[in-house]
Write a protein that holds these residues in place. Structure first.
Motif, short mmCIF file in Angstrom:
data_model
loop_
_atom_site.label_atom_id
_atom_site.label_comp_id
_atom_site.label_asym_id
_atom_site.label_seq_id
_atom_site.Cartn_x
_atom_site.Cartn_y
_atom_site.Cartn_z
N TYR A 193 0.83 -1.22 0.00
CA TYR A 193 0.00 0.00 0.00
C TYR A 193 0.85 1.26 0.00
CZ TYR A 193 0.42 -1.84 4.73
OH TYR A 193 0.89 -2.41 5.87
N VAL A 194 2.04 1.15 0.59
CA VAL A 194 2.95 2.31 0.55
C VAL A 194 3.38 2.54 -0.92
CG1 VAL A 194 5.18 3.24 1.28
CG2 VAL A 194 3.78 1.96 2.90
N ARG A 253 1.75 1.69 -3.60
CA ARG A 253 0.59 2.17 -4.34
C ARG A 253 0.38 3.68 -4.17
NH1 ARG A 253 -4.01 -0.07 -6.57
NH2 ARG A 253 -3.90 -2.31 -6.54
N VAL A 254 0.41 4.10 -2.89
CA VAL A 254 0.13 5.51 -2.58
C VAL A 254 1.19 6.41 -3.22
CG1 VAL A 254 0.16 7.20 -0.72
CG2 VAL A 254 -1.20 5.12 -0.50
N MET A 302 1.03 6.48 -7.09
CA MET A 302 -0.04 7.34 -7.60
C MET A 302 0.32 8.81 -7.48
SD MET A 302 -3.89 7.72 -6.17
CE MET A 302 -5.13 7.28 -7.35
N THR A 350 -6.65 4.18 -2.99
CA THR A 350 -5.27 4.67 -2.87
C THR A 350 -5.26 6.15 -2.53
OG1 THR A 350 -4.65 3.07 -4.54
CG2 THR A 350 -3.03 4.74 -4.01
N LEU A 410 -6.25 6.55 1.00
CA LEU A 410 -5.14 6.14 1.85
C LEU A 410 -4.07 7.23 1.89
CD1 LEU A 410 -4.11 3.76 3.52
CD2 LEU A 410 -3.03 2.86 1.47
N TYR A 464 -2.69 9.14 5.11
CA TYR A 464 -1.27 9.26 5.45
C TYR A 464 -0.93 10.70 5.79
CZ TYR A 464 0.41 4.60 4.09
OH TYR A 464 0.67 3.27 4.03
#
Lengths: 149, 508
Positions: free
Chosen positions: A20-21, A23-24, A27, B147, B150, B154
């Motif tokens: 997920y890191v 992915r973020v 993006m 995403t 998320l 963050y």
């Protein structure tokens, strides 16, 4: 300022075993026009580093197979002298050992986890624009050419 | 429209279906491509020419264009797949590709319909393919949304961590507001931050580059006017929005008119004890940099933190004020033993803080000094009233008794850990600069700084008040006396600062 300004996107390699890191950050950077390559551990990261020669490497410290510090050292051994790159290390705590280690290294910076994607993007674009400016000094014609394009 | 939820545009990369289309074209021997509803080819198995659905029939391009236009209009209206005979033996098929129930593109094909070989089988096959593509697009869209979500989380988490790390350093409301204003500016990359809490007399504008603003941020009437207009939106009955986003003038004419130039603005109401007391807002003067839902959540989180920090700062201030009042009462009750020294400690404390104000002490040092000043004579609680109030000269024994008060005060307060930085200031306030003082006979700069400051204030107040053994001195005589003992009894540097303050503030 973003990666696609010149039409030729700057490459960024992201190495982390947490999907997920990846992915973020992928993006966030892609939305700003960077070409993003991802890897899931240090070994994978090193392979892709040699294959793609990115301008920036964003990496976790603790990873299976090869950790971030070892990968950084291997990258230094395998780097192309004409292709400088910045390493951004993501860590949950900057302990003393890591701090001492980092002092001896060049072109490296740390961001604390949980990372702010905006913050990482800022670091990347700051470095890229610095890189462009230093190129402009060394090779002024290239800058003129870029402007015409 | 005041409230705008920014909708994420559906941005799909159709290139990744190229291989799939190519395989279909090979397998079924048809032309197949994905086109936009406007008739632009997004990806094709064979060639990239626009408008034409069928590459084999290029002889009548105008007709093809017209037929496909009609087909697309039908699909757009009905949302359903459609077949259309465009030429003899040729059928055009179009199947909508959907994401979030919205048509994002059309999968189209041109095929021959030979006798006894209806195209329905082929149409069914294409329908199935279109379903698969749609579901992949939908999946991608949802993954992208998650995403994004998320990523916003963050950001928020990072802010909250940062706030937590800094909360300990925030003591006053001003510090809390400045911290949040700086955070808002950095995190949201805005040109200007505005914080308005009229009830607390706060109407602040923060900006790193005031010269880039289209107005003067020191123009207080204008900034208050802007503050009023925005706050009005939050407190007017019936409305009470949770946020205001203005990305262009059409969103809110009234707000846009305030600035004379295009602005993008995001404002969040600020709640204290459950009701709206003000707002936190970020403003951009580059209309390209609009605000989105993610920004709104971040700013909301910042506004909540600001409210927490202000509540904290108020509680801290209240407690501190309460404690100070209790201590003052305690000191008054000791001073009450001697009518001549009434109010002495408070006056010494005020003078001390005036001197300290020009000496560049940190807030923590000022705090410790203030406690030392207000409590410097607390040891007199252990000196008998008869000695304290005795008119005329004291015997040696009585004088020794009085001289014990700094040490007594020190011992009384020693168990209070919060006062540990003030203790030495109390213990040594009767030392003399030349070393002839008490209790320790410290000399020069060996005497703690707090004691040297308190000594000057203490001496001046003693001279300007009436005592049992003499009348009070005039202003000129006091100054002369202070100057006379400078370097002997008192620290010359502190005396110089003090004299300057007195002369600067001397009534005309």
């Amino acid at each position: 300022m973003n990666g696609s300004d010149t039409g030729n996107a700057q490459k960024v390699l992201i190495v982390d075993d947490e999907p997920y890191v990846l992915r973020v950050l992928k993006m966030k950077l892609e939305n700003s026009g960077y070409e993003v390559i991802t890897a899931v551990n240090g070994k994978d990261g090193l392979k892709k580093f040699i294959g793609s020669r990115p301008s920036v490497v964003i990496t976790d410290v603790r990873m299976p197979l090869m950790d971030g510090q070892e990968m950084y050292q291997m990258m230094q051994e395998h780097k192309d002298e004409n292709k400088p790159f910045l390493v951004i290390m993501m860590t949950s705590t900057i302990d003393r050992a890591l701090h001492l280690w980092a002092e001896k290294m060049e072109n490296i910076c740390f961001v604390e986890k949980p990372v702010s994607p905006r913050n990482v993007l800022n670091l990347v674009s700051q470095y890229i624009s610095k890189l462009r400016n230093s190129n402009a000094v060394a090779c002024p014609d290239a800058l003129v050419f870029e402007e015409k394009v | 429209m005041l409230l705008i939820e920014q909708k994420r545009t559906i941005d799909i990369d159709f290139q990744r279906f190229e291989r799939l289309l190519h395989q279909i074209a090979l397998l079924a021997n048809v032309s197949v491509r994905i086109m936009s509803l406007k008739g632009k080819t997004l990806v094709s198995a064979n060639g990239t020419s626009d408008a034409l659905c069928c590459d084999k029939q290029a002889t009548e391009p105008e007709r093809c264009r017209a037929e496909s236009f009609n087909l697309f209009r039908y699909i757009e209206k009905s949302g359903k797949p459609a077949l259309k005979t465009c030429h003899e033996n040729l059928v055009m098929a179009g199947i909508p590709l959907k994401c979030n129930q919205e048509i994002v593109a059309v999968l189209c094909s041109c095929m021959k319909s030979e006798e006894g070989d209806p195209v329905s089988g082929m149409a069914e096959f294409l329908d199935e393919i279109a379903n698969r593509i749609s579901s992949e697009i939908q999946g991608q869209y949802e993954a992208d949304n998650i995403t994004q979500e998320l990523s916003d989380k963050y950001e928020e988490l990072n802010l909250i961590y940062d706030f937590g790390r800094n909360l300990g350093k925030i003591v006053t409301n001003e510090e809390a507001i400045q911290f949040i204003a700086r955070q808002s500016q950095e995190t949201l990359g805005s040109d200007m931050v505005m914080v308005s809490i009229p009830g607390m007399n706060i109407n602040e504008v923060y900006c790193d580059h005031p010269e880039r603003l289209p107005f003067d941020i020191k123009d207080t009437p204008l900034t208050s006017k802007i503050g009023e207009v925005i706050l009005e939106k939050f407190i007017s009955p019936g409305m009470q929005p949770s946020h205001i986003i203005v990305n262009d003038a059409c969103d809110d004419m009234q707000l846009s008119h305030l600035f004379d130039v295009p602005v993008a603005m995001l404002a969040i109401p600020f709640k204290l004890k459950g009701s709206v007391n003000g707002f936190l807002s970020v403003i951009n003067f580059d209309s390209k940099k609009g605000f989105e839902t993610g920004d709104m959540r971040l700013l909301t989180s910042l506004a909540e933190q600001m409210s927490m920090a202000i509540t904290n700062a108020e509680l801290y201030q209240n407690l501190r004020d309460f404690l100070l009042s209790v201590i003052k009462t305690l000191v008054f009750s000791i001073e009450a033993k001697d009518s001549y020294t009434k109010g002495h400690s408070e006056r010494v404390s005020a003078l001390t803080m005036t001197i300290a104000g020009t000496m560049g002490l940190s807030p923590e040092e000022k705090d410790a000094l203030q406690w030392a000043a207000i409590l410097h004579d607390i040891g007199k609680i252990g000196v008998s009233e008869a000695v304290l109030t005795k008119p005329g000269k004291l015997t040696d024994e009585e004088f020794l008794h009085i001289k014990e008060h700094p040490e007594k005060g020190y011992r009384i307060l020693m168990p209070i850990i919060q006062l540990k930085d003030s203790l030495d200031g109390i213990r040594h306030h009767h030392e003399r600069f030349d070393g002839a003082g008490y209790p320790s006979g410290l000399k020069g700069k060996d005497i703690p700084l707090y004691s040297r400051i308190i000594a000057v204030a203490d001496t001046y107040d003693a001279m300007t008040s009436k005592r049992s053994y003499r009348n009070k001195l005039s202003y000129e005589d006091s100054i002369a006396e202070i100057v006379r003992v400078k370097g002997k009894q008192l620290d010359p540097d502190v005396v110089d600062i003090f004299i300057k303050i007195l002369e600067d503030n001397r009534p005309a």
